[in-house]
Design a protein around this motif. Structure first.
Motif, PDB file in Angstrom:
ATOM      1  N   LEU A 190     -90.170 -58.347  11.936  1.00  0.00           N
ATOM      2  CA  LEU A 190     -88.884 -58.524  12.585  1.00  0.00           C
ATOM      3  C   LEU A 190     -88.754 -57.730  13.880  1.00  0.00           C
ATOM      4  N   LEU A 191     -89.333 -56.529  13.908  1.00  0.00           N
ATOM      5  CA  LEU A 191     -89.194 -55.706  15.106  1.00  0.00           C
ATOM      6  C   LEU A 191     -90.294 -55.943  16.122  1.00  0.00           C
ATOM      7  N   GLY A 192     -91.402 -56.556  15.700  1.00  0.00           N
ATOM      8  CA  GLY A 192     -92.510 -56.747  16.624  1.00  0.00           C
ATOM      9  C   GLY A 192     -92.121 -57.536  17.854  1.00  0.00           C
ATOM     10  N   LEU A 193     -91.457 -58.662  17.645  1.00  0.00           N
ATOM     11  CA  LEU A 193     -91.076 -59.509  18.775  1.00  0.00           C
ATOM     12  C   LEU A 193     -90.003 -58.836  19.626  1.00  0.00           C
ATOM     13  N   SER A 194     -89.017 -58.200  18.997  1.00  0.00           N
ATOM     14  CA  SER A 194     -87.955 -57.548  19.755  1.00  0.00           C
ATOM     15  C   SER A 194     -88.508 -56.431  20.625  1.00  0.00           C
ATOM     16  N   LEU A 195     -89.382 -55.608  20.073  1.00  0.00           N
ATOM     17  CA  LEU A 195     -89.933 -54.501  20.847  1.00  0.00           C
ATOM     18  C   LEU A 195     -90.859 -55.003  21.950  1.00  0.00           C
ATOM     19  N   SER A 196     -91.600 -56.075  21.661  1.00  0.00           N
ATOM     20  CA  SER A 196     -92.440 -56.662  22.713  1.00  0.00           C
ATOM     21  C   SER A 196     -91.574 -57.191  23.852  1.00  0.00           C
ATOM     22  N   ALA A 197     -90.451 -57.847  23.500  1.00  0.00           N
ATOM     23  CA  ALA A 197     -89.555 -58.370  24.527  1.00  0.00           C
ATOM     24  C   ALA A 197     -88.944 -57.245  25.342  1.00  0.00           C
ATOM     25  N   ILE A 198     -88.535 -56.161  24.687  1.00  0.00           N
ATOM     26  CA  ILE A 198     -87.958 -55.020  25.416  1.00  0.00           C
ATOM     27  C   ILE A 198     -88.984 -54.419  26.369  1.00  0.00           C
ATOM     28  N   THR A 199     -90.225 -54.316  25.924  1.00  0.00           N
ATOM     29  CA  THR A 199     -91.276 -53.776  26.783  1.00  0.00           C
ATOM     30  C   THR A 199     -91.486 -54.652  28.003  1.00  0.00           C
ATOM     31  N   LEU A 200     -91.566 -55.969  27.781  1.00  0.00           N
ATOM     32  CA  LEU A 200     -91.782 -56.884  28.910  1.00  0.00           C
ATOM     33  C   LEU A 200     -90.612 -56.846  29.877  1.00  0.00           C
ATOM     34  N   LYS A 201     -89.400 -56.831  29.341  1.00  0.00           N
ATOM     35  CA  LYS A 201     -88.232 -56.775  30.210  1.00  0.00           C
ATOM     36  C   LYS A 201     -88.196 -55.459  30.984  1.00  0.00           C
ATOM     37  N   GLY A 202     -88.527 -54.375  30.344  1.00  0.00           N
ATOM     38  CA  GLY A 202     -88.552 -53.098  31.037  1.00  0.00           C
ATOM     39  C   GLY A 202     -89.550 -53.084  32.187  1.00  0.00           C
ATOM     40  N   GLU A 203     -90.747 -53.658  31.952  1.00  0.00           N
ATOM     41  CA  GLU A 203     -91.747 -53.734  33.021  1.00  0.00           C
ATOM     42  C   GLU A 203     -91.258 -54.611  34.170  1.00  0.00           C
ATOM     43  N   LEU A 204     -90.556 -55.707  33.823  1.00  0.00           N
ATOM     44  CA  LEU A 204     -90.036 -56.591  34.858  1.00  0.00           C
ATOM     45  C   LEU A 204     -88.945 -55.899  35.675  1.00  0.00           C
ATOM     46  N   VAL A 205     -88.061 -55.188  34.999  1.00  0.00           N
ATOM     47  CA  VAL A 205     -87.022 -54.456  35.715  1.00  0.00           C
ATOM     48  C   VAL A 205     -87.628 -53.404  36.632  1.00  0.00           C
ATOM     49  N   ASP A 206     -88.666 -52.752  36.173  1.00  0.00           N
ATOM     50  CA  ASP A 206     -89.323 -51.733  36.990  1.00  0.00           C
ATOM     51  C   ASP A 206     -89.898 -52.341  38.265  1.00  0.00           C
ATOM     52  N   ARG A 207     -90.400 -53.579  38.174  1.00  0.00           N
ATOM     53  CA  ARG A 207     -90.961 -54.221  39.361  1.00  0.00           C
ATOM     54  C   ARG A 207     -89.868 -54.716  40.315  1.00  0.00           C
ATOM     55  N   LEU A 208     -88.702 -55.081  39.770  1.00  0.00           N
ATOM     56  CA  LEU A 208     -87.651 -55.690  40.588  1.00  0.00           C
ATOM     57  C   LEU A 208     -86.630 -54.701  41.122  1.00  0.00           C
ATOM     58  N   VAL A 209     -86.590 -53.501  40.591  1.00  0.00           N
ATOM     59  CA  VAL A 209     -85.499 -52.603  40.895  1.00  0.00           C
ATOM     60  C   VAL A 209     -85.407 -52.243  42.374  1.00  0.00           C
ATOM     61  N   THR A 210     -86.522 -52.219  43.070  1.00  0.00           N
ATOM     62  CA  THR A 210     -86.489 -51.862  44.493  1.00  0.00           C
ATOM     63  C   THR A 210     -86.409 -53.090  45.390  1.00  0.00           C
ATOM     64  N   ALA A 214     -80.428 -57.100  42.449  1.00  0.00           N
ATOM     65  CA  ALA A 214     -79.482 -57.977  41.743  1.00  0.00           C
ATOM     66  C   ALA A 214     -80.143 -58.616  40.528  1.00  0.00           C
ATOM     67  N   GLN A 215     -81.346 -59.142  40.723  1.00  0.00           N
ATOM     68  CA  GLN A 215     -82.070 -59.737  39.593  1.00  0.00           C
ATOM     69  C   GLN A 215     -82.440 -58.676  38.571  1.00  0.00           C
ATOM     70  N   ALA A 216     -82.747 -57.481  39.059  1.00  0.00           N
ATOM     71  CA  ALA A 216     -83.074 -56.387  38.139  1.00  0.00           C
ATOM     72  C   ALA A 216     -81.897 -56.079  37.227  1.00  0.00           C
ATOM     73  N   ARG A 217     -80.677 -56.112  37.794  1.00  0.00           N
ATOM     74  CA  ARG A 217     -79.491 -55.874  36.968  1.00  0.00           C
ATOM     75  C   ARG A 217     -79.322 -56.967  35.918  1.00  0.00           C
ATOM     76  N   GLU A 218     -79.612 -58.209  36.301  1.00  0.00           N
ATOM     77  CA  GLU A 218     -79.529 -59.297  35.317  1.00  0.00           C
ATOM     78  C   GLU A 218     -80.549 -59.102  34.194  1.00  0.00           C
ATOM     79  N   GLU A 219     -81.765 -58.751  34.591  1.00  0.00           N
ATOM     80  CA  GLU A 219     -82.797 -58.525  33.569  1.00  0.00           C
ATOM     81  C   GLU A 219     -82.445 -57.324  32.699  1.00  0.00           C
ATOM     82  N   LEU A 220     -81.832 -56.313  33.314  1.00  0.00           N
ATOM     83  CA  LEU A 220     -81.428 -55.134  32.542  1.00  0.00           C
ATOM     84  C   LEU A 220     -80.350 -55.491  31.532  1.00  0.00           C
ATOM     85  N   ALA A 221     -79.438 -56.385  31.919  1.00  0.00           N
ATOM     86  CA  ALA A 221     -78.417 -56.828  30.971  1.00  0.00           C
ATOM     87  C   ALA A 221     -79.057 -57.545  29.785  1.00  0.00           C
ATOM     88  N   GLU A 222     -80.070 -58.387  30.057  1.00  0.00           N
ATOM     89  CA  GLU A 222     -80.778 -59.051  28.958  1.00  0.00           C
ATOM     90  C   GLU A 222     -81.520 -58.034  28.100  1.00  0.00           C
TER      91      GLU A 222
END
Length: 398
Positions: A190-210, A214-222
């Motif tokens: 149950l947690l494997g997919l959720s934690l994988s998704a959080i990791t991927l989203k975190g990496e994406l936010v890190d790439r978009l934040v600079t 605006a897109q980084a904020r959307e991804e952060l909300a997700e």
């Protein structure tokens, strides 16, 4: 201590006390017969010592319910039960019941019953000597037999109590082990997919934040939504069970795969008649299957379908970029957990890796009893057409 534990302790104490009273009573019958006879005080004291020894040996070796091969104890009972009889005759015949009862407790009935009968008959023969006195012989045999049956019956009760305690302990151990297994499996699945998704989203936010805040904020909300969902999953695991929405899991799986840069194709059909339990099981399996794709492959596409056909519920996941860890010995507990879940529902699970690195996982779980051989043959052709369409690059909106 639980009420059942108090009850078991009380029953164990009662049975042991009953045996102590019975053994003491049998020994007193033998001793009082000697005490009321014209025998000397020295002989009476010797009889009292033998009676006390017989009671002690019986309680120490035969009263705890865990009787094994007690040859030394039986030898002591035979000596203390028969040697005084050579002098006291019928007065001591009751004491022979300790040896006969010990035989019944230690050995299987096919061996114990003839041996116990022989011991009682020997007590009667010795009691009849000299004389010969038929009355004394019969009295000696009967008293020894009654004493043996009394001790055997109470000893068997103690054994049943001990067996019951062992069964309860084993049942508790299995329940605890099963709960540990469930917790570990659910935590992984149950947690494997959720934690994988959080990791991927975190990496994406890190790439978009600079570059694209605006897109980084959307991804952060997700990402926050996913973290709350992971928290809800933790509560689900601690609670033991919660129904999962198969439709929501399909959308979540497609979202995670897309976030990982994997092209997604989803197919769903005939899911309206699934029971909540089966739908939850399929949703959990989908989570674990997609988690394996994200973690253990370099996939560029992933196609999964959930459907029912000919009384069978099907889950299929196909992806490219399969490595040796996908579905193999290095894939951890994921595939093993899937097999356990499928087996528990009476279904089958199959995996296949082609030479070009395409990995396919197929789960089939019966919804109702189909005609023999009907669903698998028909489904096989449908699955091959669906997989070919998915690989050809025609994504479907999840």
């Amino acid at each position: 201590m639980s009420p059942w534990g108090d009850e078991r302790a009380g029953l164990r104490t009662f049975v042991y006390g009953a045996q102590a009273v019975a053994a003491t009573g049998v020994a007193l019958l033998a001793f009082l017969s000697v005490l009321t006879s014209p025998e000397s005080w020295a002989v009476c004291l010797e009889a009292l010592a033998c009676a006390a020894a017989l009671v002690g040996v019986h309680l120490a070796r035969f009263a705890n319910g865990r009787v094994r091969c007690e040859a030394p104890a039986l030898v002591v009972q035979a000596l203390l039960g028969f040697l005084p009889m050579l002098q006291l005759g019928a007065l001591w015949s009751t004491a022979a019941g300790f040896f006969a009862g010990g035989l019944l407790l230690v050995y299987p009935p096919v061996r114990a019953v003839p041996a116990a009968l022989l011991a009682c008959a020997a007590a009667g023969i010795v009691s009849a000597w000299p004389g010969p006195s038929v009355h004394a012989g019969l009295a000696g045999t009967v008293t020894a037999g009654v004493a043996a049956l009394t001790l055997f019956g109470l000893g068997t009760a103690a054994r049943l109590v001990a067996v019951r305690e062992a069964e309860v302990y084993e049942l508790k151990r299995r329940v605890v082990a099963k709960e540990h297994e469930r917790f570990a499996r659910d935590l992984h699945d149950l947690l494997g997919l959720s934690l994988s998704a959080i990791t991927l989203k975190g990496e994406l936010v890190d790439r978009l934040v600079t570059s694209r805040p605006a897109q980084a904020r959307e991804e952060l909300a997700e990402l926050l939504v996913m973290s709350r969902r992971a928290l809800a999953d933790v509560r689900t695991i601690s609670a033991g069970y919660r129904e999962l929405s198969l439709d929501e899991e399909c959308r979540a799986a497609a979202t995670v795969l897309s976030a990982a840069g994997i092209r997604v194709t989803v197919a769903r059909s005939g899911l309206g008649g699934l029971s909540p339990q089966l739908a939850t099981a399929l949703a959990t399996m989908l989570r674990e299957g997609v988690t394996n794709v994200v973690r253990h492959s370099t996939a560029h596409f992933c196609a999964f379908s959930v459907s029912t056909e000919d009384g069978t519920a099907w889950l299929e996941i196909v992806n490219d970029g399969a490595t040796g860890a996908v579905g193999g010995a290095d894939s951890g507990a994921g595939l093993r957990n899937l097999r356990d879940r499928v087996d528990a529902l009476g279904g089958t699970l199959a995996t296949e890796t082609t030479v070009d690195g395409t990995y396919r996982l197929v789960v089939a779980i019966p919804v109702r009893s189909p005609e023999k051989g009907q669903c698998r043959t028909h489904r096989g052709g449908w699955a091959r057409r669906w997989v070919s369409t998915a690989i050809s690059g025609q994504p479907q909106d999840p």
